[in-house]
Design a protein around this motif. Structure first.
Motif, PDB file in Angstrom:
ATOM      1  N   MET A 156       1.077  -1.420   0.044  1.00 33.77           N
ATOM      2  CA  MET A 156       0.101  -0.122   0.087  1.00 33.77           C
ATOM      3  C   MET A 156       1.004   1.259   0.006  1.00 33.77           C
ATOM      4  O   MET A 156       0.382   2.297  -0.741  1.00 33.77           O
ATOM      5  CB  MET A 156      -0.911   0.056   1.251  1.00 33.77           C
ATOM      6  N   LEU A 157       2.033   1.249   0.532  1.00 31.08           N
ATOM      7  CA  LEU A 157       2.899   2.444   0.766  1.00 31.08           C
ATOM      8  C   LEU A 157       3.454   2.588  -0.692  1.00 31.08           C
ATOM      9  O   LEU A 157       3.237   3.843  -1.079  1.00 31.08           O
ATOM     10  CB  LEU A 157       3.995   2.127   1.757  1.00 31.08           C
ATOM     11  N   ASP A 177       2.120   1.759  -3.516  1.00 29.54           N
ATOM     12  CA  ASP A 177       0.966   2.172  -4.452  1.00 29.54           C
ATOM     13  C   ASP A 177       0.711   3.713  -4.034  1.00 29.54           C
ATOM     14  O   ASP A 177       0.680   4.247  -5.009  1.00 29.54           O
ATOM     15  CB  ASP A 177      -0.337   1.499  -4.236  1.00 29.54           C
ATOM     16  N   MET A 178       0.605   4.017  -2.920  1.00 27.42           N
ATOM     17  CA  MET A 178       0.295   5.384  -2.431  1.00 27.42           C
ATOM     18  C   MET A 178       1.318   6.363  -2.841  1.00 27.42           C
ATOM     19  O   MET A 178       1.207   7.506  -3.347  1.00 27.42           O
ATOM     20  CB  MET A 178      -0.092   5.362  -1.060  1.00 27.42           C
ATOM     21  N   ARG A 222       1.103   8.089  -6.195  1.00 26.23           N
ATOM     22  CA  ARG A 222       0.214   9.133  -6.776  1.00 26.23           C
ATOM     23  C   ARG A 222       0.660  10.430  -6.707  1.00 26.23           C
ATOM     24  O   ARG A 222       1.622  10.955  -6.031  1.00 26.23           O
ATOM     25  CB  ARG A 222      -1.080   9.236  -5.402  1.00 26.23           C
ATOM     26  N   GLU A 241      -0.640  13.387  -5.413  1.00 25.68           N
ATOM     27  CA  GLU A 241      -0.457  14.234  -4.125  1.00 25.68           C
ATOM     28  C   GLU A 241       0.705  13.828  -3.142  1.00 25.68           C
ATOM     29  O   GLU A 241       1.199  14.749  -2.421  1.00 25.68           O
ATOM     30  CB  GLU A 241      -1.801  13.780  -3.355  1.00 25.68           C
ATOM     31  N   PHE A 242       1.404  12.738  -3.440  1.00 29.60           N
ATOM     32  CA  PHE A 242       2.778  12.591  -2.725  1.00 29.60           C
ATOM     33  C   PHE A 242       3.975  12.523  -3.480  1.00 29.60           C
ATOM     34  O   PHE A 242       5.075  12.020  -3.314  1.00 29.60           O
ATOM     35  CB  PHE A 242       2.536  11.065  -2.282  1.00 29.60           C
ATOM     36  N   LEU A 248      -5.178   1.614   5.345  1.00 27.38           N
ATOM     37  CA  LEU A 248      -4.936   2.951   4.463  1.00 27.38           C
ATOM     38  C   LEU A 248      -4.732   4.315   5.255  1.00 27.38           C
ATOM     39  O   LEU A 248      -4.024   5.063   4.866  1.00 27.38           O
ATOM     40  CB  LEU A 248      -6.320   3.178   3.292  1.00 27.38           C
ATOM     41  N   THR A 288      -1.311   6.215   5.226  1.00 24.30           N
ATOM     42  CA  THR A 288      -1.520   7.876   5.013  1.00 24.30           C
ATOM     43  C   THR A 288      -0.999   8.594   6.078  1.00 24.30           C
ATOM     44  O   THR A 288      -0.194   9.576   5.616  1.00 24.30           O
ATOM     45  CB  THR A 288      -2.961   8.262   4.703  1.00 24.30           C
TER      46      THR A 288
END
Length: 103
Positions: A25-26, A28-29, A32, A34-35, A84, A88
């Motif tokens: 998840m880290l 994948d995020m 994005r 936004e990051f 999640l 986040t």
């Protein structure tokens, strides 16, 4: 087997599914938009993962059969929402405290 060898063997057979899920998840995020400016060096990534893993329950499995059953449980909606949320928060906390040269 000697005691130390046996313990080393047992340790090698244990698998924390929460760790797998958090790292995926880290990854994948952090792709994005936004990051995009968040620090992604090894130290920052380890800090993010550590922050998240220390706030989530470990889910250990030792056999492939156990892994299948536990994987199904891990996919429960509430668990994924919890992961999640914590991942986040870990990104935000670490990125706020990372030194500027690591972005």
């Amino acid at each position: 087997m000697l005691k130390d060898e046996r313990l080393k063997h047992l340790k090698g057979r244990l698998n924390n599914l929460t760790e797998e899920i958090v790292l995926k998840m880290l990854d994948d995020m952090l792709k994005r938009e936004e990051f995009k400016n968040v620090c992604k060096d090894e130290d920052c990534l380890l800090d993010m993962a550590t922050y998240a893993l220390n706030r989530l329950p470990a889910k250990y499995v030792a056999t492939s059969k156990g892994k299948v059953f536990s994987k199904i449980e891990e996919l429960e909606q509430q668990h994924l929402v919890d992961v999640l949320s914590v991942v986040t928060k870990s990104i935000k906390i670490v990125s706020e405290n990372a030194h500027p040269n690591n972005h």
